[in-house]
Design an enzyme around this catalytic site. Structure first.
Site, PDB file in Angstrom:
ATOM      1  N   CYS A 133       0.862 -17.358  -5.310  1.00  0.00           N
ATOM      2  CA  CYS A 133       1.172 -18.038  -6.566  1.00  0.00           C
ATOM      3  C   CYS A 133       0.189 -19.176  -6.803  1.00  0.00           C
ATOM      4  O   CYS A 133       0.302 -20.239  -6.194  1.00  0.00           O
ATOM      5  CB  CYS A 133       2.607 -18.558  -6.489  1.00  0.00           C
ATOM      6  SG  CYS A 133       3.101 -19.509  -7.916  1.00  0.00           S
ATOM      7  N   CYS A 136       1.654 -22.383  -8.116  1.00  0.00           N
ATOM      8  CA  CYS A 136       2.366 -23.208  -7.131  1.00  0.00           C
ATOM      9  C   CYS A 136       1.388 -23.965  -6.245  1.00  0.00           C
ATOM     10  O   CYS A 136       1.593 -25.132  -5.933  1.00  0.00           O
ATOM     11  CB  CYS A 136       3.226 -22.359  -6.210  1.00  0.00           C
ATOM     12  SG  CYS A 136       4.044 -20.998  -6.997  1.00  0.00           S
ATOM     13  N   ASP A 137       0.360 -23.289  -5.790  1.00  0.00           N
ATOM     14  CA  ASP A 137      -0.446 -23.837  -4.692  1.00  0.00           C
ATOM     15  C   ASP A 137      -1.890 -24.180  -5.062  1.00  0.00           C
ATOM     16  O   ASP A 137      -2.626 -24.707  -4.236  1.00  0.00           O
ATOM     17  CB  ASP A 137      -0.458 -22.825  -3.531  1.00  0.00           C
ATOM     18  CG  ASP A 137       0.946 -22.579  -3.010  1.00  0.00           C
ATOM     19  OD1 ASP A 137       1.757 -23.520  -3.076  1.00  0.00           O
ATOM     20  OD2 ASP A 137       1.228 -21.461  -2.558  1.00  0.00           O
TER      21      ASP A 137
END
Ligand code: NAP
Length: 323
Positions: A133, A136-137
């Site tokens: 993701c 997300c990261d």
């Protein structure tokens, strides 16, 4: 055994919204939300495209609030995984291990999960350089070099997003042609931070002994030649799989395993069983569309029960024929 009006299987935006609507309609739903409830939003950071949160909200926080809202109107939860279902006759039967639950209607909202490459080293380094993701990261890879595995729209989108942070993004794809749309591929090609390596597959993730990813081992699909490619992060973007293993022998599904519903409805091939959210939608896959679909599922279940009750009343009211 108690026969409930509705069991919702799955605890993501679709399942919780179905429960919220059903609870407000006095169906007293039971949500079997899964051991890892919350779905894909639990591995997302800021959600900035869900209407009503103009400043954005963290994915896990949003799921806590969805759950709380469903709970407020009397939803019951079981925080465990469904292990077996039997939709062959009514009431429908749903098991969590040895515990059995029965209901007149079921809403399936088990979602989809990111596909993995299937390597032991990949699993060992999840969260330590291997991620699924970019949203997300991505921010953890400022001025670092990263690899994106995949050749679809997701891979292009993730790669482009990562160029905001990373100094270089290499898209590794197993074919020379891309499944991604032309416009997304062109955009990625036009970005000077993006490089392409094809036709290559990731055969190993390096750095397991150190506990931190240091590179990927790539194999050329045409020549078989193997090279180690140093990188700071591996973003796997090779698609999603619907979580439908439990239902495949009972509910109609497409070739990829997504449940099939009737047009403009959440009805499956079994009357009284409804499917909502990513488990039946591989096109939109958004929290807001999943929630909308969950609402549809609850309304469909409610109408199904009301129609059935109507028939029951009609049958009771009909004059008895004495023989
Ligand atoms: P996808 O279209 O199924 O693409 C998956 C990609 O990963 C393919 O290129 C596939 O290679 C590759 N792949 C699959 N398994 C692999 C493995 N084990 N090892 C190496 N490579 C593997 O999935 P997606 O990109 O997630 O897209 C899903 C849907 O969402 C599509 O309809 C897409 O258009 C849509 N979407 C749209 C947007 C947008 O328009 N902004 C953004 C994201 C997603 P092959 O090509 O060789 O099969």
């Amino acid at each position: 055994m108690e026969i409930r009006d509705l069991i919702v299987i799955g605890g993501g935006p679709a399942g919780y919204t179905a429960a919220l609507y059903a609870a407000r309609a006095n169906l007293e739903p039971l949500v079997i939300e899964g051991f890892q409830w919350g779905g894909q939003l639990m591995i997302t950071s800021d959600v900035e495209n869900y209407p009503g949160y103009p400043e954005g909200i963290l994915g896990p926080q949003m799921m806590v609030e969805f759950r709380r809202q469903a709970e407020r109107f009397g939803t019951e939860f079981i925080t465990d995984d469904v292990t077996k279902v039997d939709f062959s006759e009514r009431p429908f039967r749903v098991w969590v291990g040895d515990d059995e639950y029965q209901a007149r209607t079921v809403v399936v909202a088990t979602g989809a999960s990111a596909r993995q490459l299937g390597l032991e080293s990949e699993v060992a380094l999840q969260g330590r350089g291997v991620t699924y993701c970019a949203t997300c990261d991505g921010a953890f890879y400022r001025d670092r070099e990263v690899v994106v595995a995949g050749g679809g729209d997701s891979a292009m989108e993730e790669a482009l997003f990562l160029t905001r942070f990373a100094s270089k993004v290499t898209i590794v794809h197993r074919r020379n042609e891309f499944r991604a749309s032309q416009i997304m591929t062109d955009r990625a090609r036009a970005n000077e931070k993006v490089e392409f390596l094809t036709p290559y597959i990731v055969v190993d993730v390096l750095g397991v002994d150190e506990g931190k990813l240091s590179g990927v081992r790539l194999q050329n699909v045409d020549t078989g030649e193997v090279t180690d490619y140093p990188t700071d992060g591996l973003f796997v973007a090779i698609g999603h799989d619907p979580n439908t293993k439990l239902f495949l022998d009972q509910l109609e599904h497409d070739a990829a395993g997504y449940l099939v519903t009737l047009p403009r409805s959440t009805e499956t091939n079994i009357p009284g069983v409804f499917a909502v959210g990513d488990v039946q939608d591989h096109t939109y896959r958004q929290a807001v569309t999943a929630a909308g679909s969950g609402c549809m599922g609850a309304l469909d279940a409610e109408r199904f029960l009301a129609a059935e009750e109507g028939h029951l009343h009609d049958a009771l009211a009909a004059p008895r024929v004495e023989s």
